[in-house]
Design a protein around this motif. Structure first.
Motif, PDB file in Angstrom:
ATOM      1  N   PRO A 175      33.557  14.691  31.227  1.00 21.00           N
ATOM      2  CA  PRO A 175      33.841  14.003  32.388  1.00 21.00           C
ATOM      3  C   PRO A 175      35.244  14.189  32.832  1.00 21.00           C
ATOM      4  N   GLY A 176      35.390  13.957  33.962  1.00 13.08           N
ATOM      5  CA  GLY A 176      36.768  14.133  34.609  1.00 13.08           C
ATOM      6  C   GLY A 176      37.637  15.273  34.610  1.00 13.08           C
ATOM      7  N   VAL A 177      37.007  16.571  34.093  1.00 14.41           N
ATOM      8  CA  VAL A 177      37.624  17.663  33.859  1.00 14.41           C
ATOM      9  C   VAL A 177      37.167  18.540  35.099  1.00 14.41           C
ATOM     10  N   GLU A 178      37.945  19.594  35.671  1.00 17.13           N
ATOM     11  CA  GLU A 178      37.732  20.578  36.561  1.00 17.13           C
ATOM     12  C   GLU A 178      38.135  21.851  35.831  1.00 17.13           C
ATOM     13  N   LEU A 179      37.216  22.901  36.159  1.00 19.67           N
ATOM     14  CA  LEU A 179      37.679  24.493  36.141  1.00 19.67           C
ATOM     15  C   LEU A 179      38.974  24.772  36.894  1.00 19.67           C
ATOM     16  N   SER A 180      39.998  25.628  36.531  1.00 22.60           N
ATOM     17  CA  SER A 180      40.892  25.929  37.194  1.00 22.60           C
ATOM     18  C   SER A 180      40.296  27.014  38.316  1.00 22.60           C
ATOM     19  N   TRP A 181      41.366  27.055  39.486  1.00 18.64           N
ATOM     20  CA  TRP A 181      40.715  28.134  40.165  1.00 18.64           C
ATOM     21  C   TRP A 181      40.420  29.631  39.696  1.00 18.64           C
ATOM     22  N   ARG A 182      41.538  29.901  38.705  1.00 20.92           N
ATOM     23  CA  ARG A 182      41.398  31.040  38.116  1.00 20.92           C
ATOM     24  C   ARG A 182      40.171  31.299  37.489  1.00 20.92           C
ATOM     25  N   GLU A 183      39.632  30.140  36.800  1.00 14.80           N
ATOM     26  CA  GLU A 183      38.602  30.166  35.877  1.00 14.80           C
ATOM     27  C   GLU A 183      37.330  30.417  36.797  1.00 14.80           C
ATOM     28  N   ILE A 184      37.388  29.544  37.987  1.00 14.80           N
ATOM     29  CA  ILE A 184      36.442  29.786  38.909  1.00 14.80           C
ATOM     30  C   ILE A 184      36.002  31.185  39.556  1.00 14.80           C
ATOM     31  N   THR A 185      37.037  31.672  39.908  1.00 20.43           N
ATOM     32  CA  THR A 185      37.251  33.058  40.592  1.00 20.43           C
ATOM     33  C   THR A 185      36.572  33.921  39.591  1.00 20.43           C
ATOM     34  N   ASP A 186      37.078  33.811  38.156  1.00 23.47           N
ATOM     35  CA  ASP A 186      36.568  34.816  37.462  1.00 23.47           C
ATOM     36  C   ASP A 186      35.172  34.785  36.920  1.00 23.47           C
ATOM     37  N   MET A 187      34.587  33.605  36.942  1.00 21.98           N
ATOM     38  CA  MET A 187      33.303  33.294  36.670  1.00 21.98           C
ATOM     39  C   MET A 187      32.523  33.807  37.826  1.00 21.98           C
ATOM     40  N   LEU A 188      33.009  33.850  39.040  1.00 19.35           N
ATOM     41  CA  LEU A 188      32.175  34.090  40.217  1.00 19.35           C
ATOM     42  C   LEU A 188      32.459  35.469  40.650  1.00 19.35           C
ATOM     43  N   GLY A 189      33.331  36.272  39.736  1.00 20.72           N
ATOM     44  CA  GLY A 189      33.646  37.510  40.071  1.00 20.72           C
ATOM     45  C   GLY A 189      34.171  38.013  41.388  1.00 20.72           C
ATOM     46  N   ILE A 190      35.021  36.997  41.961  1.00 19.05           N
ATOM     47  CA  ILE A 190      35.460  37.122  43.178  1.00 19.05           C
ATOM     48  C   ILE A 190      37.332  37.137  43.106  1.00 19.05           C
ATOM     49  N   GLY A 191      37.790  37.093  41.764  1.00 25.32           N
ATOM     50  CA  GLY A 191      39.154  37.462  41.627  1.00 25.32           C
ATOM     51  C   GLY A 191      39.335  38.855  40.960  1.00 25.32           C
ATOM     52  N   PHE A 192      40.548  39.359  41.274  1.00 22.31           N
ATOM     53  CA  PHE A 192      40.590  40.754  40.831  1.00 22.31           C
ATOM     54  C   PHE A 192      41.039  40.838  39.227  1.00 22.31           C
ATOM     55  N   LEU A 193      40.298  41.727  38.681  1.00 22.49           N
ATOM     56  CA  LEU A 193      40.800  42.075  37.126  1.00 22.49           C
ATOM     57  C   LEU A 193      42.013  42.563  37.084  1.00 22.49           C
ATOM     58  N   LYS A 194      42.672  42.434  36.229  1.00 22.47           N
ATOM     59  CA  LYS A 194      43.853  43.201  35.570  1.00 22.47           C
ATOM     60  C   LYS A 194      43.273  44.929  35.482  1.00 22.47           C
ATOM     61  N   PRO A 195      43.768  46.019  36.110  1.00 26.49           N
ATOM     62  CA  PRO A 195      43.037  47.084  36.152  1.00 26.49           C
ATOM     63  C   PRO A 195      43.275  47.994  34.847  1.00 26.49           C
ATOM     64  N   LEU A 196      44.170  47.623  34.144  1.00 28.03           N
ATOM     65  CA  LEU A 196      44.747  48.102  33.116  1.00 28.03           C
ATOM     66  C   LEU A 196      45.302  47.427  31.893  1.00 28.03           C
ATOM     67  N   LEU A 197      44.705  47.528  30.723  1.00 27.69           N
ATOM     68  CA  LEU A 197      45.341  46.748  29.429  1.00 27.69           C
ATOM     69  C   LEU A 197      46.644  47.564  29.274  1.00 27.69           C
ATOM     70  N   GLY A 198      47.834  46.671  29.673  1.00 30.04           N
ATOM     71  CA  GLY A 198      48.950  47.063  29.459  1.00 30.04           C
ATOM     72  C   GLY A 198      50.145  46.276  29.909  1.00 30.04           C
ATOM     73  N   ARG A 199      51.415  46.562  29.941  1.00 24.41           N
ATOM     74  CA  ARG A 199      52.386  45.548  30.322  1.00 24.41           C
ATOM     75  C   ARG A 199      53.231  45.831  31.632  1.00 24.41           C
ATOM     76  N   PHE A 200      53.350  44.792  32.249  1.00 27.56           N
ATOM     77  CA  PHE A 200      53.799  44.925  33.600  1.00 27.56           C
ATOM     78  C   PHE A 200      55.508  45.611  33.558  1.00 27.56           C
ATOM     79  N   THR A 201      55.601  46.547  34.122  1.00 30.64           N
ATOM     80  CA  THR A 201      57.011  47.292  34.116  1.00 30.64           C
ATOM     81  C   THR A 201      57.992  47.100  35.222  1.00 30.64           C
ATOM     82  N   SER A 202      57.143  46.865  36.512  1.00 25.49           N
ATOM     83  CA  SER A 202      58.043  46.726  37.707  1.00 25.49           C
ATOM     84  C   SER A 202      57.089  46.090  38.540  1.00 25.49           C
TER      85      SER A 202
END
Length: 317
Positions: A175-202
């Motif tokens: 009780p009293g807990v909400e999923l984060s918006w990031r968790e919601i979008t990820d579950m619903l498939g409406i947020g973008f995946l990081k397209p590559l497993l790697g390190r942001f360089t720029s």
């Protein structure tokens, strides 16, 4: 010590602390008669504790009353078991409209029903509750203490919310807990995946161009990874364009909606064709160093209404 005894011990310790607090306040303001009455109450409580230890079944009969009397008033704990209801989807319903109609949160709807899409079939029964709640899932058995520790809630909140249960198998309500918006979008498939497993360089924004040595605006994100690493579609869509450009090298543009596109540049291989439908996470190409680049990496862009925007605002994981 058994789990049942742990619950009792926790219950007694909280009760005693509350009684002591009330005693201290009473002693400051009230006279000898009140002190005597409070002492009598303390004796009764002590006797109750002794009897409860000897006959545990008494606790199950009386704890609900004690919880209502003390925990809601003094600790602000919601002491009612969570009531799960059902709603049948009708034509035109969306998650947002259902949330407003029922007075429940999108987080609660997504979590209770384990939704993986925004699409709702007409006639489908959705579970909901008129309060914030998530369904916690874990293989095997676990206790209220495991859940309380994970979500930083009081064990009694979990205990009561689940109908006075102390241990669970596979799932329980929190009780009293909400999923984060990031968790919601990820579950619903409406947020973008990081397209590559790697390190942001720029990042997105002005920088000194690594090849030209001039201050230029960088319209996307660079993600470093070994040559040939798989590049995935950040979201489902249709491949709008593939080709070669002096700056981007081999590139792919995917159209996700009437207003949103993504671009993937500097590829070594293109594994999709124009007009092809791709799902979220579909491998569309391979990391390369084609075009204007200093080494293997992916250049990733998000285009909204014809304007290049910061991709980090849209990547959920």
């Amino acid at each position: 010590m058994s789990l049942y005894r742990q619950i009792l011990k926790l219950n007694y310790s909280v009760r005693r602390r509350l009684f002591i607090q009330q005693l201290l306040l009473a002693l400051k303001e009230l006279g000898p008669i009140t002190i005597a009455l409070i002492s009598l109450v303390m004796i009764i409580v002590s006797l109750y504790s002794i009897i409860s230890n000897l006959i545990p079944s008494l606790v199950s009969k009386s704890d609900e009353y004690i919880i209502h009397l003390f925990y809601r008033r003094y600790l602000g704990i919601d002491v009612s078991p969570i009531q799960i209801k059902e709603y049948k989807v009708v034509k035109g319903d969306t998650l947002l409209s259902i949330s407003k109609k029922l007075g429940t949160s999108i987080s609660t709807l997504v979590s209770l029903n384990v939704l993986s899409s925004q699409s709702l079939a007409v006639g489908k029964n959705l579970l909901y509750a008129e309060e914030d709640v998530v369904k916690y899932r874990k293989a095997g058995s676990f206790s209220v203490f495991d859940v309380a520790s994970k979500y930083n809630v009081h064990p009694f909140e979990v205990f009561i919310a689940n109908g006075y249960k102390m241990h669970f198998k596979n799932e329980c309500l929190v009780p009293g807990v909400e999923l984060s918006w990031r968790e919601i979008t990820d579950m619903l498939g409406i947020g973008f995946l990081k397209p590559l497993l790697g390190r942001f360089t720029s990042g997105y924004g002005y920088r000194i161009h690594p090849v030209l040595g001039l201050r230029r605006f960088h319209s996307g994100l660079d993600i470093s990874a070994p040559y040939g690493s798989p590049v995935k579609s950040a979201m489902y869509g249709i491949v709008e364009k593939t080709g070669y450009d002096e700056g981007y090298g081999y590139f792919i543009v995917i159209k996700h909606s009437s207003s949103t596109k993504t671009l993937y540049g500097h590829l070594s291989k293109i594994l999709v064709k124009e007009g092809q439908r791709v799902s979220r996470g579909h491998i569309i190409g391979r990391v390369g160093d084609t075009g204007m680049t200093t080494g293997p990496h992916l250049h990733f862009e998000v285009i909204k209404n014809g304007r290049k925007v910061n991709p980090k605002r849209y990547i959920v994981r």
